[in-house]
Design a protein around this motif. Structure first.
Motif, PDB file in Angstrom:
ATOM      1  N   GLN A 167       0.752  -1.234   0.036  1.00 38.15           N
ATOM      2  CA  GLN A 167      -0.108  -0.122  -0.010  1.00 38.15           C
ATOM      3  C   GLN A 167       0.901   0.989   0.023  1.00 38.15           C
ATOM      4  OE1 GLN A 167      -3.783   0.211   0.349  1.00 38.15           O
ATOM      5  NE2 GLN A 167      -3.093  -1.728  -0.836  1.00 38.15           N
ATOM      6  N   TYR A 168       0.573   2.251  -0.828  1.00 39.13           N
ATOM      7  CA  TYR A 168       1.185   3.361  -0.461  1.00 39.13           C
ATOM      8  C   TYR A 168       0.279   4.708  -0.369  1.00 39.13           C
ATOM      9  CZ  TYR A 168       4.715   0.811  -3.144  1.00 39.13           C
ATOM     10  OH  TYR A 168       5.802   0.021  -3.651  1.00 39.13           O
ATOM     11  N   ASP A 169       0.939   5.578   0.102  1.00 42.97           N
ATOM     12  CA  ASP A 169       0.250   6.998   0.393  1.00 42.97           C
ATOM     13  C   ASP A 169       0.652   7.844  -0.571  1.00 42.97           C
ATOM     14  OD1 ASP A 169      -0.710   5.953   2.988  1.00 42.97           O
ATOM     15  OD2 ASP A 169       1.096   6.488   3.947  1.00 42.97           O
ATOM     16  N   VAL A 170      -0.366   8.940  -1.080  1.00 42.72           N
ATOM     17  CA  VAL A 170       0.010   9.734  -1.792  1.00 42.72           C
ATOM     18  C   VAL A 170       0.514  10.963  -1.068  1.00 42.72           C
ATOM     19  CG1 VAL A 170      -1.065  11.342  -3.720  1.00 42.72           C
ATOM     20  CG2 VAL A 170      -1.729   8.991  -3.492  1.00 42.72           C
ATOM     21  N   GLY A 184      -4.172  12.237   2.223  1.00 46.80           N
ATOM     22  CA  GLY A 184      -5.268  11.412   2.726  1.00 46.80           C
ATOM     23  C   GLY A 184      -5.643  10.190   1.773  1.00 46.80           C
ATOM     24  N   ILE A 185      -5.046  10.109   0.553  1.00 42.88           N
ATOM     25  CA  ILE A 185      -5.024   9.018  -0.400  1.00 42.88           C
ATOM     26  C   ILE A 185      -4.287   7.979  -0.261  1.00 42.88           C
ATOM     27  CG2 ILE A 185      -5.327   8.431  -2.800  1.00 42.88           C
ATOM     28  CD1 ILE A 185      -7.477  10.827  -1.773  1.00 42.88           C
ATOM     29  N   SER A 186      -4.565   6.704  -0.240  1.00 36.00           N
ATOM     30  CA  SER A 186      -3.739   5.521   0.159  1.00 36.00           C
ATOM     31  C   SER A 186      -4.404   4.436  -1.012  1.00 36.00           C
ATOM     32  CB  SER A 186      -3.799   5.116   1.340  1.00 36.00           C
ATOM     33  OG  SER A 186      -3.347   5.876   2.058  1.00 36.00           O
ATOM     34  N   GLY A 187      -3.561   3.701  -1.448  1.00 32.46           N
ATOM     35  CA  GLY A 187      -3.861   2.405  -2.077  1.00 32.46           C
ATOM     36  C   GLY A 187      -2.796   1.810  -2.573  1.00 32.46           C
ATOM     37  N   SER A 188      -2.914   0.914  -3.384  1.00 33.44           N
ATOM     38  CA  SER A 188      -1.941   0.164  -4.372  1.00 33.44           C
ATOM     39  C   SER A 188      -1.188   1.093  -5.249  1.00 33.44           C
ATOM     40  CB  SER A 188      -2.534  -0.884  -5.492  1.00 33.44           C
ATOM     41  OG  SER A 188      -3.332  -0.085  -6.366  1.00 33.44           O
ATOM     42  N   ARG A 189      -0.064   0.549  -5.608  1.00 32.09           N
ATOM     43  CA  ARG A 189       0.893   1.657  -6.277  1.00 32.09           C
ATOM     44  C   ARG A 189       0.270   1.960  -7.756  1.00 32.09           C
ATOM     45  NH1 ARG A 189       6.240   2.740  -7.298  1.00 32.09           N
ATOM     46  NH2 ARG A 189       6.674   2.917  -9.568  1.00 32.09           N
ATOM     47  N   GLU A 190      -0.515   1.179  -8.203  1.00 32.58           N
ATOM     48  CA  GLU A 190      -1.357   1.431  -9.571  1.00 32.58           C
ATOM     49  C   GLU A 190      -2.461   2.529  -9.049  1.00 32.58           C
ATOM     50  OE1 GLU A 190      -4.395  -0.895 -11.989  1.00 32.58           O
ATOM     51  OE2 GLU A 190      -2.452  -1.666 -12.401  1.00 32.58           O
ATOM     52  N   ASP A 191      -2.963   2.344  -8.181  1.00 33.89           N
ATOM     53  CA  ASP A 191      -4.091   3.476  -8.036  1.00 33.89           C
ATOM     54  C   ASP A 191      -3.560   4.533  -7.482  1.00 33.89           C
ATOM     55  OD1 ASP A 191      -5.958   1.358  -8.454  1.00 33.89           O
ATOM     56  OD2 ASP A 191      -6.400   0.931  -6.477  1.00 33.89           O
ATOM     57  N   SER A 192      -2.586   4.565  -6.757  1.00 35.13           N
ATOM     58  CA  SER A 192      -1.759   5.813  -6.272  1.00 35.13           C
ATOM     59  C   SER A 192      -1.526   6.726  -7.398  1.00 35.13           C
ATOM     60  CB  SER A 192      -0.983   5.701  -5.160  1.00 35.13           C
ATOM     61  OG  SER A 192      -1.590   4.962  -4.031  1.00 35.13           O
ATOM     62  N   LEU A 193      -0.848   5.965  -8.393  1.00 34.07           N
ATOM     63  CA  LEU A 193      -0.176   6.548  -9.582  1.00 34.07           C
ATOM     64  C   LEU A 193      -1.484   7.097 -10.568  1.00 34.07           C
ATOM     65  CD1 LEU A 193       2.945   4.592 -10.340  1.00 34.07           C
ATOM     66  CD2 LEU A 193       2.909   6.752  -9.319  1.00 34.07           C
ATOM     67  N   ARG A 194      -2.375   6.229 -10.431  1.00 29.29           N
ATOM     68  CA  ARG A 194      -3.731   6.690 -11.463  1.00 29.29           C
ATOM     69  C   ARG A 194      -4.093   8.103 -10.730  1.00 29.29           C
ATOM     70  NH1 ARG A 194      -6.976   2.729 -10.809  1.00 29.29           N
ATOM     71  NH2 ARG A 194      -5.729   1.300 -12.395  1.00 29.29           N
ATOM     72  N   TYR A 195      -4.380   7.938  -9.335  1.00 27.96           N
ATOM     73  CA  TYR A 195      -5.004   9.278  -8.812  1.00 27.96           C
ATOM     74  C   TYR A 195      -4.170  10.489  -9.043  1.00 27.96           C
ATOM     75  CZ  TYR A 195      -6.235  12.592  -5.307  1.00 27.96           C
ATOM     76  OH  TYR A 195      -6.224  13.718  -4.531  1.00 27.96           O
ATOM     77  N   ILE A 196      -2.747  10.309  -9.094  1.00 22.73           N
ATOM     78  CA  ILE A 196      -1.847  11.352  -9.322  1.00 22.73           C
ATOM     79  C   ILE A 196      -2.186  11.844 -10.647  1.00 22.73           C
ATOM     80  CG2 ILE A 196       0.439  12.193  -9.313  1.00 22.73           C
ATOM     81  CD1 ILE A 196       1.164  10.386  -6.733  1.00 22.73           C
ATOM     82  N   SER A 197      -2.122  10.889 -11.638  1.00 19.10           N
ATOM     83  CA  SER A 197      -2.419  11.410 -13.045  1.00 19.10           C
ATOM     84  C   SER A 197      -3.620  12.256 -13.187  1.00 19.10           C
ATOM     85  CB  SER A 197      -2.196  10.202 -14.010  1.00 19.10           C
ATOM     86  OG  SER A 197      -3.424   9.336 -13.842  1.00 19.10           O
ATOM     87  N   GLU A 198      -4.511  12.060 -12.462  1.00 15.54           N
ATOM     88  CA  GLU A 198      -5.625  12.426 -12.637  1.00 15.54           C
ATOM     89  C   GLU A 198      -5.836  13.889 -12.243  1.00 15.54           C
ATOM     90  OE1 GLU A 198      -8.773   9.784 -11.042  1.00 15.54           O
ATOM     91  OE2 GLU A 198      -8.511   8.374 -12.634  1.00 15.54           O
TER      92      GLU A 198
END
Length: 69
Positions: free
Chosen positions: A8-11, A36-50
């Protein structure tokens, strides 16, 4: 050895508005703050790209304005 799928990763963000990911549970480096955003590496990177639409530091527009005066 840990399974990367389960990691799990924190943004995290800094004062310039930059984003990064950091392994959950590890001490966040100085100058960075949890978003305040956490998730898998893929989900975290997707959030950042959005949400991170400009990689320029947040101080750049002010610096450019000052340079033009």
């Amino acid at each position: 050895m840990t399974n990367q799928i389960d990691d799990q990763y924190d943004v995290i963000t800094n004062h310039q508005g930059h984003y990064s990911i950091w392994p959950s549970g590890k001490e966040i480096p100085l100058g960075w703050h949890p978003s305040g955003i956490s998730g898998s590496r893929e989900d975290s990177l997707r959030y950042i790209s959005e949400v991170w639409t400009s990689t320029h530091p947040s101080s750049l527009p002010d610096a450019m304005k000052s340079a033009g005066e």
